[in-house]
Write a protein that holds these residues in place. Sequence first.
Motif, mmCIF file in Angstrom:
data_model
loop_
_atom_site.group_PDB
_atom_site.id
_atom_site.type_symbol
_atom_site.label_atom_id
_atom_site.label_comp_id
_atom_site.label_asym_id
_atom_site.label_seq_id
_atom_site.Cartn_x
_atom_site.Cartn_y
_atom_site.Cartn_z
ATOM 1 N N MET A 1 -11.388 -0.301 -19.378
ATOM 2 C CA MET A 1 -11.666 -1.652 -18.884
ATOM 3 C C MET A 1 -11.553 -2.703 -19.996
ATOM 4 S SD MET A 1 -12.310 -1.887 -15.666
ATOM 5 C CE MET A 1 -12.926 -1.051 -14.204
ATOM 6 N N LEU A 2 -11.630 -2.268 -21.246
ATOM 7 C CA LEU A 2 -11.554 -3.220 -22.350
ATOM 8 C C LEU A 2 -10.230 -3.971 -22.337
ATOM 9 C CD1 LEU A 2 -13.083 -1.120 -25.282
ATOM 10 C CD2 LEU A 2 -14.208 -2.824 -23.855
ATOM 11 N N GLY A 3 -9.199 -3.377 -21.719
ATOM 12 C CA GLY A 3 -7.920 -4.060 -21.624
ATOM 13 C C GLY A 3 -8.042 -5.398 -20.912
ATOM 14 N N PHE A 4 -8.866 -5.446 -19.858
ATOM 15 C CA PHE A 4 -9.114 -6.714 -19.168
ATOM 16 C C PHE A 4 -9.796 -7.704 -20.117
ATOM 17 C CE2 PHE A 4 -8.839 -3.856 -15.505
ATOM 18 C CZ PHE A 4 -8.001 -4.573 -14.675
ATOM 19 N N GLY A 5 -10.711 -7.170 -20.928
ATOM 20 C CA GLY A 5 -11.410 -8.034 -21.864
ATOM 21 C C GLY A 5 -10.489 -8.612 -22.909
ATOM 22 N N LEU A 6 -9.569 -7.797 -23.434
ATOM 23 C CA LEU A 6 -8.625 -8.274 -24.444
ATOM 24 C C LEU A 6 -7.734 -9.373 -23.888
ATOM 25 C CD1 LEU A 6 -7.570 -4.873 -26.035
ATOM 26 C CD2 LEU A 6 -8.863 -6.689 -27.149
ATOM 27 N N ILE A 7 -7.234 -9.165 -22.680
ATOM 28 C CA ILE A 7 -6.390 -10.179 -22.045
ATOM 29 C C ILE A 7 -7.201 -11.454 -21.792
ATOM 30 C CG2 ILE A 7 -5.096 -10.753 -19.955
ATOM 31 C CD1 ILE A 7 -4.278 -7.803 -19.805
ATOM 32 N N ALA A 8 -8.457 -11.278 -21.353
ATOM 33 C CA ALA A 8 -9.302 -12.442 -21.083
ATOM 34 C C ALA A 8 -9.554 -13.245 -22.354
ATOM 35 C CB ALA A 8 -10.631 -11.993 -20.476
#
Length: 322
Positions: free
Chosen positions: A164-171
């Motif tokens: 889920m950290l991928g969403f955080g990086l993009i955000a």
Amino acid sequence: MKRRMVYPDVLRALSCIAVVFLSVSMAAGSTALSGLLTWAVPLFVMLSGMFFLDGSWYISPRDMARKYAMRLLASYIVWFVVAAVVNQATGGVLQGILSGQGLYLNFLFVMIILYAISPVLRVFTRAAQPKELQFVVIFGYLIGCVYPFFQILLGTTHLADYAMLGFGLIAVFVTGWYLRSAMFTRRQLRVIYLLGGICLLLTLRGFWFGSTAFTTDPAMMIVSPDAVLIAMALFLVVKNTLSGMRLSRRVLRPIAALSQLSFGIYLIHPILLAVLCYMLNRAGVVLPAGVFIPVAAIGLLIVSGALAYLIRKIPKIGKYLA
């Protein structure tokens, strides 16, 4: 002639200083200071996003690969080799930063991935309305920052939680462009400042964790909820403060110089820090954290900056290494 924006240089210089102090405080075992400075990592990502997601300019995939991705990849290879050589010569002093979560160079791969997907994201940011950008930032923050954090806090972390950290990086990446382009009301600014201030107080008091286990995880350092909110508030404070100010060249020159050298300083300072700690340990010198942290951090900034400056002077390849 288009006037150069000042506040990104100021923010990048502040981030550079904070990253060095963060590394030194972690080496000294200062939990409170380490937690206080983790905002520097997401701020670096936001600063990249504010430029790479600017739909007013075009960069081809070839130029993206040649000018940016290749620079990061070349830097990774060269500095990994340098660290490995130093590690061998010093009997394993750098082993901690050459393996596992301690591999500080993994941040370069994070940026390569974000640069690679930036053309797709730029299509969205070019057409998106402020509310749509706001939705992406909030959704990515909740799914990719808050959710994994609380899973780790509760001790129920799974591989999917880290995914889920991928969403955080993009955000965080999109947040840079959002903070640059959006027009905030006074009420919205107050809310962001309040949240950032609360997080700053909580991290200062060591509220999140009683040890450095959380802050030493490179993945979570980038997207930890407190760090992201502090970075957002700091971004807007500096942007809004400097928007109506004119700084003299005497002030701007060192800030711009530090901003330009920040990439090289990031790459060089952990190696120098590890060697410094190794030498102090061998000599049996034990310094109080209140002395070691400021002296070592300032010294590393100066030496790393000087080395980065000299490396950048190497014809053709210098810009790829620092």
